[in-house]
Design a protein around this motif. Structure first.
Motif: not given
Ligand code: XMP
Length: 515
Positions: A215-218, A242-243, A310-313, A323-324
């Motif tokens: 998965e990717v966050i940004g 996840h944005a 860190a809260k994103i599951t 990381l985007l």
């Protein structure tokens, strides 16, 4: 793909730019690139200009294997001299008695030379201190100017061309056509680089890179770059992207709500909005120094983002691995261009320690693109016009447009005044003509009169500029009636403002922002 080997000229990146305009994909690498370490074979090679002299001891030289690739080569300025130097047994290039700088007229001698197909006797831009003093073996003179007998040379059999002028700068009237002749007619490069094709191939590339379980966050800001990058991720992997939008308390009036709505309801992006305004404003309390404000906002942003990330599951069985980043090609060019013996690679500005702590890998879907290509991509992907063409907005937001300490009442004044200014600009149909516009709240009070009352309130300075690159800028020439309307509205509608002034200073000597 055309390979551009960069010798450090300030114009090198423009070669890429011009080829893109002809829908040819080109990649730039430093001139020190070892050909054996290239993982792909170019269709042709362009050697750029340089601030060096080929005969100097510390001059950069190209890997000789370039000439064994068996593909066409075009040398520009220093590139021409490098070709002559390597083909003339390290001779034939000398310092001119005078630097040649400016316009010159080209006389084409070889009408049948494919480099000059369809172009003849045109204006070129010269900028060189060295020149060819002898023609290398096997070469002929393809074109000249009054000052440069060897303005263009070629060895058609060996597929090598050299030109003394700069086709990549706009002053060379048929420069783009010349580069297109080289890339398309001579090298046979395909002309399928366009944003429509890019969407498909980039989405596929992201899917391959991320795989089925990562998965990717940004972070998104509501600006065009982060929104387009987020939309690409969303199209590629859906909710596995996840944005996070951090509300720092110093965004514009209604901005967080508008961006939230556009990204979720409009674009279907999986977005979390984090209201951290209190934390930001606490940290900013009583701080006046602009650089301190910037630092505090930057550091607070990193802390908040890390905490929220860190809260994103992730989904069961998945893991957040990427990381985007919305890195654009000009940033990449900056970090790969040749900077001489003391070459320093600029480390990309990224989200602080996040990469180390969370062991995230970077994903940069826009790293091949120029800003106007990102905009075109945004339009093609259905991102609203207003967002795609939004003026740039600085990361520290209106905190650097409130001179002096930032407090909730000051933020309210600055926000309302800015909103009115932009609303009137839009109403007058001027938004797209202006590069950037905003209101600044000055920490001085001035006397006014409203009705029968004496007032003693602050000053709003309006700033609107026109610029191509934000390095230099002119102030925008509104008509007086427009300024009158804006001034009247701000003083009437915004409590705490007694006077409105318009900033008529160019950059330089002023900067765009007041802080
Ligand atoms: P200046 O004021 O340096 O502005 O002439 C040139 C452009 O840069 C923007 N700017 C910033 N952007 N963080 C940003 O993200 C900053 O700290 C910052 N300072 C200036 C400014 O809005 C203009 O577009």
């Amino acid at each position: 793909t055309i390979l551009i080997l960069d010798f450090g000229s300030q114009y090198s990146h423009l070669i890429t730019r011009r080829l893109r305009e002809c829908h040819v994909y080109a990649e730039m690498l430093p001139c020190t690139q070892k050909i054996s370490e290239l993982s792909w074979k170019p269709k042709g090679v362009i050697l750029s200009g340089s601030p060096y002299s080929v005969y100097a001891d510390d001059a950069p030289h190209v890997d000789p294997a370039v000439f064994d690739l068996g593909v066409p080569i075009l040398g520009i300025c220093y590139g021409l001299q490098e070709i002559a130097w390597t083909h003339n047994n390290r001779a034939g290039v000398t310092a001119s008695s005078e630097r040649e700088y400016g316009h010159a007229t080209i006389h084409v001698h070889e009408q049948e030379n494919p480099l000059f197909a369809g172009i003849d006797n045109f204006q070129v831009w010269m900028s060189h201190g060295d020149k060819l003093s002898a023609l290398p073996n096997g070469f002929s003179i393809a074109a000249s100017t009054d000052n440069s007998p060897y303005a263009a040379i070629s060895n058609v059999e060996q597929q090598i061309w050299g030109i003394q002028f700069h086709p990549e700068v706009s002053h060379t009237t048929k420069g783009t056509q010349l580069l297109e002749n080289f890339a398309v007619k001579i090298c046979g490069a395909s002309t399928n680089w366009n944003m429509k094709n890019f969407i498909g191939t980039e989405i596929e590339r992201i899917r391959q890179l991320v795989g089925p379980h990562a998965e990717v966050i940004g972070a998104v800001s509501g600006g065009v770059d982060s929104t387009v990058a987020a939309k690409l991720l969303n199209e590629a992997i859906g909710d596995r992207f996840h944005a996070i939008l951090v509300d720092n308390g110093v965004m514009r009036l209604n901005e967080v709500e508008t961006v939230h709505k556009t990204l979720t309801a409009g674009l279907g992006i999986n977005l979390t909005v984090v209201d951290a305004s209190e934390e930001f404003l606490n940290n900013l309390k009583d701080v006046s120094d602009p650089e301190k404000k910037r630092k505090i906002i930057g550091n607070t942003f990193i802390r908040v983002f890390e905490r929220e990330a860190a809260k994103i599951t992730p989904k069961a069985g998945d893991e957040i691995e990427f990381l985007l980043q919305g890195t654009l090609y000009p940033d990449v060019i900056e970090s790969i261009s040749f900077k001489g013996p003391s070459q320093t690679i600029k480390t990309h500005h990224n989200v602080g320690g996040l990469l180390d702590d969370m062991k995230l890998k970077l994903i940069e879907p826009l790293r091949e693109l120029f800003k106007d290509e990102v905009r075109e991509l945004g339009e093609l992907m259905g991102i609203p016009h207003d967002l795609v063409w939004r003026h740039p907005f600085p990361g520290p937001g209106i905190a650097i447009r409130i001179l002096g300490p930032v407090s909730p009442p000051q933020i309210e004044i600055a926000r309302k005044a800015d909103y009115i200014f932009i609303e009137e600009i839009r109403k007058a149909g001027l938004y797209d003509k202006i590069s950037q516009a905003f209101a600044c709240l000055l920490p001085v009070k001035s006397v006014g009169v409203m009705g029968d009352q004496r007032t003693y309130e602050q000053v709003i300075a309006l700033r609107a500029i026109e610029t191509k690159d934000f390095m230099t800028a002119d102030w925008f020439e509104f008509d007086y009636q427009f300024l009158k309307t804006v001034s009247r509205r701000i003083v009437n509608e915004v409590r705490g403002v007694a006077r409105v002034v318009y900033d008529v200073t160019s950059k330089p000597p002023a900067t765009v922002e007041w802080e």
